[in-house]
Scaffold this motif. Sequence first.
Motif, mmCIF file in Angstrom:
data_model
loop_
_atom_site.group_PDB
_atom_site.id
_atom_site.type_symbol
_atom_site.label_atom_id
_atom_site.label_comp_id
_atom_site.label_asym_id
_atom_site.label_seq_id
_atom_site.Cartn_x
_atom_site.Cartn_y
_atom_site.Cartn_z
ATOM 1 N N MET A 164 16.647 -2.700 -0.640
ATOM 2 C CA MET A 164 16.379 -2.268 -2.015
ATOM 3 C C MET A 164 14.959 -1.734 -2.124
ATOM 4 S SD MET A 164 18.003 -5.198 -4.478
ATOM 5 C CE MET A 164 17.330 -4.376 -5.928
ATOM 6 N N PRO A 165 14.759 -0.611 -2.815
ATOM 7 C CA PRO A 165 13.404 -0.061 -2.959
ATOM 8 C C PRO A 165 12.424 -1.037 -3.592
ATOM 9 C CG PRO A 165 15.044 1.552 -3.606
ATOM 10 C CD PRO A 165 15.773 0.264 -3.366
ATOM 11 N N ILE A 166 12.912 -1.859 -4.517
ATOM 12 C CA ILE A 166 12.018 -2.798 -5.194
ATOM 13 C C ILE A 166 11.446 -3.799 -4.190
ATOM 14 C CG2 ILE A 166 13.853 -4.410 -5.846
ATOM 15 C CD1 ILE A 166 12.408 -4.833 -8.474
ATOM 16 N N ARG A 167 12.256 -4.228 -3.231
ATOM 17 C CA ARG A 167 11.777 -5.148 -2.203
ATOM 18 C C ARG A 167 10.948 -4.422 -1.161
ATOM 19 N NH1 ARG A 167 17.013 -8.080 -0.366
ATOM 20 N NH2 ARG A 167 15.604 -8.940 1.206
ATOM 21 N N ASP A 168 11.228 -3.154 -0.946
ATOM 22 C CA ASP A 168 10.399 -2.360 -0.033
ATOM 23 C C ASP A 168 8.959 -2.295 -0.528
ATOM 24 O OD1 ASP A 168 12.628 -1.909 1.492
ATOM 25 O OD2 ASP A 168 12.914 0.171 0.841
ATOM 26 N N ALA A 169 8.800 -2.241 -1.850
ATOM 27 C CA ALA A 169 7.452 -2.195 -2.422
ATOM 28 C C ALA A 169 6.675 -3.449 -2.054
ATOM 29 C CB ALA A 169 7.525 -2.036 -3.942
ATOM 30 N N VAL A 170 7.323 -4.597 -2.105
ATOM 31 C CA VAL A 170 6.682 -5.854 -1.708
ATOM 32 C C VAL A 170 6.355 -5.832 -0.223
ATOM 33 C CG1 VAL A 170 7.134 -8.303 -1.306
ATOM 34 C CG2 VAL A 170 7.587 -7.309 -3.545
ATOM 35 N N SER A 171 7.274 -5.339 0.586
ATOM 36 C CA SER A 171 7.047 -5.296 2.036
ATOM 37 C C SER A 171 5.825 -4.462 2.379
ATOM 38 C CB SER A 171 8.280 -4.731 2.752
ATOM 39 O OG SER A 171 9.388 -5.591 2.601
ATOM 40 N N ARG A 172 5.731 -3.289 1.770
ATOM 41 C CA ARG A 172 4.580 -2.418 2.069
ATOM 42 C C ARG A 172 3.277 -3.039 1.573
ATOM 43 N NH1 ARG A 172 8.593 1.790 1.944
ATOM 44 N NH2 ARG A 172 8.838 1.667 -0.317
ATOM 45 N N TRP A 173 3.309 -3.643 0.384
ATOM 46 C CA TRP A 173 2.106 -4.282 -0.148
ATOM 47 C C TRP A 173 1.680 -5.438 0.749
ATOM 48 C CZ3 TRP A 173 0.719 -9.127 -2.013
ATOM 49 C CH2 TRP A 173 -0.443 -9.181 -2.790
ATOM 50 N N THR A 174 2.643 -6.220 1.209
ATOM 51 C CA THR A 174 2.338 -7.363 2.067
ATOM 52 C C THR A 174 1.731 -6.910 3.389
ATOM 53 O OG1 THR A 174 4.162 -8.609 1.079
ATOM 54 C CG2 THR A 174 3.310 -9.405 3.184
ATOM 55 N N ILE A 175 2.255 -5.834 3.941
ATOM 56 C CA ILE A 175 1.696 -5.294 5.190
ATOM 57 C C ILE A 175 0.221 -4.966 5.017
ATOM 58 C CG2 ILE A 175 1.712 -3.269 6.707
ATOM 59 C CD1 ILE A 175 4.802 -3.318 6.398
ATOM 60 N N THR A 176 -0.136 -4.381 3.882
ATOM 61 C CA THR A 176 -1.535 -4.007 3.668
ATOM 62 C C THR A 176 -2.435 -5.229 3.547
ATOM 63 O OG1 THR A 176 -1.398 -3.900 1.231
ATOM 64 C CG2 THR A 176 -0.839 -1.902 2.456
ATOM 65 N N ARG A 177 -1.877 -6.362 3.179
ATOM 66 C CA ARG A 177 -2.684 -7.587 3.072
ATOM 67 C C ARG A 177 -2.736 -8.342 4.385
ATOM 68 N NH1 ARG A 177 -2.674 -4.294 -1.111
ATOM 69 N NH2 ARG A 177 -4.003 -5.125 -2.779
ATOM 70 N N CYS A 178 -1.872 -7.988 5.327
ATOM 71 C CA CYS A 178 -1.843 -8.689 6.610
ATOM 72 C C CYS A 178 -2.465 -7.888 7.741
ATOM 73 C CB CYS A 178 -0.396 -9.038 6.970
ATOM 74 S SG CYS A 178 0.349 -10.247 5.844
ATOM 75 N N ASP A 179 -2.530 -6.584 7.608
ATOM 76 C CA ASP A 179 -3.087 -5.740 8.667
ATOM 77 C C ASP A 179 -4.250 -4.925 8.119
ATOM 78 O OD1 ASP A 179 -3.729 -4.023 10.690
ATOM 79 O OD2 ASP A 179 -1.671 -3.396 11.106
ATOM 80 N N PRO A 180 -5.489 -5.305 8.450
ATOM 81 C CA PRO A 180 -6.652 -4.598 7.906
ATOM 82 C C PRO A 180 -6.799 -3.172 8.432
ATOM 83 C CG PRO A 180 -7.338 -6.179 9.565
ATOM 84 C CD PRO A 180 -5.882 -6.426 9.313
ATOM 85 N N LEU A 181 -6.043 -2.808 9.470
ATOM 86 C CA LEU A 181 -6.177 -1.473 10.051
ATOM 87 C C LEU A 181 -5.221 -0.451 9.443
ATOM 88 C CD1 LEU A 181 -6.692 -2.390 13.816
ATOM 89 C CD2 LEU A 181 -8.402 -1.945 12.057
ATOM 90 N N VAL A 182 -4.413 -0.880 8.481
ATOM 91 C CA VAL A 182 -3.548 0.076 7.780
ATOM 92 C C VAL A 182 -4.427 1.135 7.123
ATOM 93 C CG1 VAL A 182 -1.990 0.350 5.823
ATOM 94 C CG2 VAL A 182 -1.670 -1.547 7.395
ATOM 95 N N VAL A 183 -4.030 2.389 7.258
ATOM 96 C CA VAL A 183 -4.870 3.478 6.755
ATOM 97 C C VAL A 183 -4.978 3.418 5.232
ATOM 98 C CG1 VAL A 183 -4.337 4.977 8.701
ATOM 99 C CG2 VAL A 183 -2.922 5.099 6.641
ATOM 100 N N HIS A 184 -6.050 3.979 4.710
ATOM 101 C CA HIS A 184 -6.342 3.888 3.284
ATOM 102 C C HIS A 184 -5.221 4.488 2.437
ATOM 103 C CE1 HIS A 184 -8.595 3.830 -0.445
ATOM 104 N NE2 HIS A 184 -8.349 5.114 -0.591
ATOM 105 N N ALA A 185 -4.659 5.623 2.857
ATOM 106 C CA ALA A 185 -3.611 6.272 2.067
ATOM 107 C C ALA A 185 -2.388 5.368 1.923
ATOM 108 C CB ALA A 185 -3.215 7.602 2.710
ATOM 109 N N TYR A 186 -2.036 4.665 2.995
ATOM 110 C CA TYR A 186 -0.895 3.735 2.943
ATOM 111 C C TYR A 186 -1.207 2.594 1.982
ATOM 112 C CZ TYR A 186 2.820 0.631 4.763
ATOM 113 O OH TYR A 186 3.915 -0.178 4.889
ATOM 114 N N ARG A 187 -2.409 2.054 2.098
ATOM 115 C CA ARG A 187 -2.808 0.931 1.245
ATOM 116 C C ARG A 187 -2.801 1.340 -0.225
ATOM 117 N NH1 ARG A 187 -5.576 -3.651 2.445
ATOM 118 N NH2 ARG A 187 -5.815 -2.884 4.575
#
Length: 212
Positions: free
Chosen positions: A1-24
């Motif tokens: 579900m897209p709504i849960r995808d939003a949580v997944s992407r947000w969580t990734i940005t809080r767990c991986d400091p090397l995620v690029v700024h545009a993704y974050r």
Amino acid sequence: MPIRDAVSRWTITRCDPLVVHAYREAADDELRSTSADFPEWFALWASGVLADLIETLDPEDPWRNTTVNGAGTVVLPDGSAFGTWHNATDLLPLPPEGDPALDVGLAAVAQPLSPESALLWHAAQVGREEALKQLRTIEVGGAYPVAAPAIERAMFRRRVFMGQEDAYIPQVCTDWSLRADRITAGEPWDEAGAARLRAGSRVEPGSWRLLA
């Protein structure tokens, strides 16, 4: 579900400091939009994540024992205001340059929590239902800037004890996205399983006293 995808992407940005700024930046915008488009779902997710993270802290941790004083300010047991970077110096050294924003250990908490986020923290410390009740009172579209900083503060505190690779953080964020789906749909969810996961993910009691 897209709504849960939003949580997944947000969580990734809080767990991986090397995620690029545009993704974050895109992940922040996406979850902010989700909180406005699906306010009840977001409130269920955020209250569950925050309450579970706080509950897994050491019972003696001052951050888990806040109160609200007569002025309506959330305070620690020593009476100091909760939500500033100074709170973290009970376990971390003072920034050598005097500026927490330039210190790798304190930069994540350099910006103070808003009074609203601090009150949400205190509500979540009481329990998930109290946090959910408080989030439901926020005007539609305004829950994200209150909830996200509080959740991030709880992530920070756990990592002080558990390290940067704390596996419970992505687990609880993902699990609550599924639970929010079930609760919204009026379906049962595995509350006993969630309790077992919390119990197995707790910061070891006595850790705060050992490190302080």
